[in-house]
Design an enzyme around this catalytic site. Structure first.
Site, PDB file in Angstrom:
ATOM      1  N   THR A 139      -9.347  -6.718   1.068  1.00 22.39           N
ATOM      2  CA  THR A 139      -8.768  -8.046   1.170  1.00 22.39           C
ATOM      3  C   THR A 139      -9.226  -8.360   2.863  1.00 22.39           C
ATOM      4  O   THR A 139      -8.957  -7.629   3.750  1.00 22.39           O
ATOM      5  CB  THR A 139      -7.339  -7.667   0.647  1.00 22.39           C
ATOM      6  OG1 THR A 139      -7.103  -7.525  -0.366  1.00 22.39           O
ATOM      7  CG2 THR A 139      -7.104  -9.150   0.538  1.00 22.39           C
ATOM      8  N   GLY A 178      -2.861  -1.523   4.117  1.00 21.63           N
ATOM      9  CA  GLY A 178      -1.271  -1.071   4.987  1.00 21.63           C
ATOM     10  C   GLY A 178      -2.384   0.184   6.241  1.00 21.63           C
ATOM     11  O   GLY A 178      -2.782   0.811   5.795  1.00 21.63           O
ATOM     12  N   GLU A 421      -2.813  -5.673  -6.219  1.00 24.41           N
ATOM     13  CA  GLU A 421      -3.303  -4.795  -7.289  1.00 24.41           C
ATOM     14  C   GLU A 421      -3.922  -5.702  -8.158  1.00 24.41           C
ATOM     15  O   GLU A 421      -3.455  -5.350  -9.699  1.00 24.41           O
ATOM     16  CB  GLU A 421      -2.724  -3.447  -7.547  1.00 24.41           C
ATOM     17  CG  GLU A 421      -2.461  -2.810  -6.777  1.00 24.41           C
ATOM     18  CD  GLU A 421      -3.857  -1.580  -6.083  1.00 24.41           C
ATOM     19  OE1 GLU A 421      -4.700  -1.860  -7.273  1.00 24.41           O
ATOM     20  OE2 GLU A 421      -3.899  -0.906  -5.345  1.00 24.41           O
TER      21      GLU A 421
END
EC number: 1.3.3.6
Lengths: 661, 661
Positions: A139, A178, A421
């Protein structure tokens, strides 16, 4: 033990322990899960700390320490099965956020899927020992859903046999991954591949971002934390900006596509298999929806059994608040939903494993339907669980707003599931695409299989009023299978309505794509109805598999409540096309209220059967001992504002004012 | 200025500035509001700090400092009108939480309402100068909604002419009052009054809790912060436990009831007037629902105009995400709702002031309906705004989850509104009580007035099918007044259904109270339908008051969207009883989609008209300049985790692991 809770548990008509076995998939699995959970509960290294009182930086640090401890312990205890590792982590991490998590959930799997043998041999051993701590950077700040829009470039330089990575714009900065901000020293970066002046689209590259040993970012790398969020305080979601940053040619993952030393691009034969990972993650998220909603229901129902408030009859003692019909109406349909989703989650896992065997044998025929189903069910279950968790929180009144309830944390940890997701609306439209394709297939004379086979029964012409009139007689509101049929009719009707609207738009508009956009509200509705049908059908179908009669009876009531409540909330869909009559609908509303009364005495045991360890709930209100008020008082004393009798801000800001005014 | 936003604003068919005047209640009021807001914007003492990066203790301190500054500035600037003070505080505090807030919103008003002249003379001057910082302590750990259940006792001792205050149990500890934990030195405590061995129920007492000057809690007082919450980080919601704590007799508020020196209790003549404060607070909260939802819509719609993503037609540039029908369907009905609630909020304020004049003249006749209406509308608008804010957040995709969007803070600051000042379900049941009373009145032959006058038209017998058939012809789905009629029919039908169910339960059960509980789901539905009708009616009724034709046109479309979307979401209610036919419902769904397209070019100007100053949104995504990505990047750099290149937890926890494994 709280006397209310003890009495409530004893009142159930069934054995909660046996229901736990069913949810776990057998008593041996329950035994093993508890064995692993007890490793944590009895280990002083895992002493539970309440993160609510700490600063973000402290929370991050504790999460890193926990991650490191888990890596060592899993090795010490010899736990290797992925599902067992999950049990271990879940209890340990409470709401399941860990800075090194993406090393295991994304970095290593991507290496395994897309790296060639040499790459796997080189990179896997150090990742498993956390010399390399990896994450997955896809992303970008300006790009999420639309992968083709990603802007990061990887340009091959044949002179040095390197790729030059660049973040050409602000919008191209990698954003959200993350563990990227502070924890990871490597990232698999998705970038547009350029070689010999041509762009070949997105490819994956292993990018070292921090030096092993010093952990300092390499020159050309700008990396950091993206700042505070609604939740995920322990996670260093990060940004990554690359400026003419060079990596060796061998760092491109080359199992499928390749770039030769001279810069020649070799096309992949097929990469349909990457499809499989997406399906796996989404089907896993269906189970997560079930689990998070189950947790929230456990807390809210236990609290509602221990909390006494107000009065039903004047002069009587204050009743348990779960005796109020409105409270039952808030919580029991959610409890039924949690059970429904537990069974759907189990089905998804089972189906994925079954189809995965086929996929590995090269048989991809069932993949499109599974893909469509996981997309829709991921969206359907996560939306429902999301609003359900908040409803549970608000059903706990004021105390639900305190972090001592555990509910705010469950919510903020779960809610990203609606977005990540695959954003839920996008997911619903993917399912709709499959439904429209299946509808067209039926119209062109071919039969369709699986969960959409009901489309075979749609008359190719608009259903005649006489035929419609035949439906209501068929619905027995006390029969789960009959209710599943009603949901099937609703789905069929809404799929057909969407298809007709799509056709009508296509007649008036320039292109199929514009027509699609102008029908998308209908398409989402059709997908939702399809998913709702699948959930009711799976729940109803599971009942016959349960041997234990008392458990079967209580599950049947939950299934009826789930189905009838859904009808009551979407009554227009069932009245239209005459699936139900108005008087049947009145009966449905009445029956929902009856079921609340029937489920009331079973509710304590129904949440016990989820078998959450107190610590995994992260809740003071939801604890087994039910001493909510003493526990809350002890908990509050730990507030950072209570560190001293008088907060310094009094002396700094209020006292001067008191003397001045 | 972002080119997308500039183009969008220029495209509107109306003048946003003039719409702002309408929302403010006149152009002079807009001018004055902005004048006051500019005092803050231009004052260096109010330099905006982003609290998201700070610890709870730091946030609390800043809030205390801000509170102190506000007290001084309001005095310096000579702002005295309560509404103007509100404007001032709102811009300044962003999400409107301040530790000394309850001194002004509860302590002083209670003194004014319930203190006698001597008490007011003694206590008011020091409170206004913050020598005394007061709060209002009613809720206990174990008791909220049910006031009679409160356990705190105040026992009169005639020997010393003192009250002895006690928290006899854990559940009796005062819990939640804002500013109680650390900030306040006095609290008005609600306690059960005992004198001469008799209990006389709840009364209010002024209780000194901390010493002025040192701020230390007095002996016998245990006071502190209740710990971290979902939001309200800046607020020290507190607990208070009293152990044989003595206060002078004169500290009982004695405007109504009194205790004489010898302990004789003197009954109050009437205290219906305290009723008025509740009505005022709840009608204020309706306006807060409007404001919070308007803020969330502003951010989400601006972001959706600046964010480009995905594609509608292959090969075209990425469209603004607000061009997707699904995105419009998420946001425009909420925008319409925000406008609807703005008008309802204005109506409530107006009505309250009108009726207040009557009350002060001793005319309480309109109070019961106003009380019922504010209860229901507080619940209806806050529930809707609550889920709407979250829908706005999720419509911003991943970035909505970051605190840079401002949306999580708007949500967590707003959501307690569903619980405090009357839990929403309890509120709905209060409205239902009024509806049932009105229904009974009509059945006994009397006419009812006001918003429930539609009950006069209900045939006393079940409506005949022929009569039902007359309804559909009446509904014109392009006419707001006609849609308000449709909502009226729905409300009438659901009120009647609830009344009949209540009667049926009473026939079968022992008592009216049990029957009430077993009908409460229906009663809440009836109240919701009643409130929904009121909102549609008020919105429709406002249209004719707007002179400006282009504004009238766009408001009419918003009103239609609000009403039609509500029908589409509750279609079963409108099909039942034949208010709408199935084919009309299909038209409704189609018309909703048409309206999305019509409102699309107006949407930027419609959120501009709310006229939020950038800073009051507390959002990076919602800023006027629209440089979302640059702003986000700058914002993220301030993250506490970015203070050093390498976080200490690497050296402490990960590096040892890397060398060991």
């Amino acid at each position: 033990m709280n006397p209310d809770l003890r009495r409530e548990r004893d009142a159930a008509s069934f054995d909660a322990e046996k229901l736990t076995y069913i949810l776990d998939g057998g008593c041996e699995r329950t035994r093993r899960r508890r064995e692993i959970e007890n490793l944590i509960l009895n280990d002083p290294d895992f002493k539970h700390e309440d993160l609510n009182f700490l600063t973000r930086s402290q929370r991050y640090e504790i999460a890193v320490r926990k991650s490191a401890t888990v890596v060592k312990k899993i090795r010490d205890f010899g736990i290797a099965d992925p599902e067992e590792i999950m049990w271990f982590k879940k209890l340990h991490l409470i709401n399941f956020v860990e800075p090194v998590g993406l090393n295991y959930s994304m970095f290593i799997p991507t290496l395994l899927n897309q790296g060639n043998t040499a790459q796997q041999q080189k990179w896997l051993p150090p990742t498993q020992g956390l010399q390399i701590i990896g994450t997955y950077a896809q992303t970008e700040m300006g790009h999420g859903t639309h992968l083709r829009g990603l802007e990061t470039t990887a340009t091959y330089d044949p002179k040095t046999q390197e790729f030059i990575l660049n973040s050409p714009t602000v919008t191209s900065i990698k954003w959200w991954p993350g563990g990227l901000g502070k924890t990871s020293n490597h990232a698999i970066v998705l970038a547009q591949l350029y070689t010999k002046g041509e762009c070949y689209g997105l490819h994956a590259f292993i990018v070292p971002i921090r030096e092993i040993g010093t952990h300092k970012p390499f020159p050309g790398i700008i990396v950091g934390d993206i700042g505070p969020k609604f939740g995920y305080d322990e996670m260093d979601n990060g940004y990554l900006k690359m400026d003419n940053y060079r990596i060796p040619r061998e760092n491109m993952l080359m199992k499928y596509a390749q770039v030769k030393p001279d810069g020649t691009y070799v096309k992949p034969l097929s990469n349909k298999l990457t499809y499989g990972t997406m399906v796996f993650v989404r089907s896993f998220l269906v189970g997560e929806s079930a689990r998070s909603l189950s947790k929230a229901c456990t807390i809210a129902i236990r609290y509602s059994l221990v909390r006494h408030q107000s009065e039903i009859q004047p002069g009587d003692p204050e009743p348990q608040i779960l005796d109020f019909q409105t409270q039952q109406y808030k919580l029991f349909p959610l409890l039924a939903t949690a059970y429904a989703f537990q069974f759907v989650g189990a089905y998804m896992k089972e189906t994925y494993h079954r189809i995965n065997v086929d996929i590995n044998q090269g048989n991809l025929s069932e993949l499109p339907e599974l893909h469509a189903l996981t997309a829709g069910l991921k969206a359907f279950t996560s939306w429902t669980a999301n609003s359900g968790i908040e409803a549970c929180r608000m059903a706990c009144g004021g105390h639900g707003y305190s972090h001592c309830s555990g509910l705010p944390n469950i919510y903020v940890t779960f809610t990203p599931t609606c977005t990540f997701e695959g954003e839920n609306t996008v997911m619903m439209l993917q399912t709709a695409r499959f439904l429209m394709k299946s509808y067209d297939q039926v119209h062109s004379g071919k039969l369709v299989g699986g969960m959409v086979s009901y489309l075979n029964d749609l008359p190719s012409q608009r259903i005649q009023p006489q035929q419609v009139a035949a439906w209501p007689a068929m619905v027995d509101i006390n029969n789960p299978d009959s209710l599943a049929e009603a949901y099937k009719h609703r789905a069929a009707r809404l799929v057909e309505a969407a298809a007709r609207n799509l056709q009508a738009e296509m007649k008036h508009r320039k292109s199929k794509e514009i027509a699609w956009n102008l029908t998308s509200v209908d398409l989402v509705r059709a997908s939702e109805a399809h998913c709702h049908y699948v959930v009711v059908k799976l729940f109803a179908g599971n009942l016959s598999k349960v041997d234990d009669k008392p458990i079967q009876a209580v599950l049947k009531n939950l299934c009826l409540l789930y189905a009838l409540y859904g009808i009551s909330q979407n009554s227009g869909d069932f009245l239209q096309g005459g699936i139900l009559t108005e008087s049947q609908l009145t009966q449905v509303n009445q029956q929902v209220k009856e079921l609340l009364t029937i489920i009331r005495p079973e509710s304590a045991a129904l949440v016990d059967a989820f078998d959450f360890q107190d610590v995994s709930l992260g809740s003071v209100l939801g604890r087994y001992d039910g001493n909510i008020y003493e526990n809350m008082f002890e908990w509050a004393k730990k507030s950072p504002l209570n560190k001293s009798e008088v907060h310094e801000s009094y002396h700094k800001h209020l006292k001067p004012l008191q003397s001045k005014l």
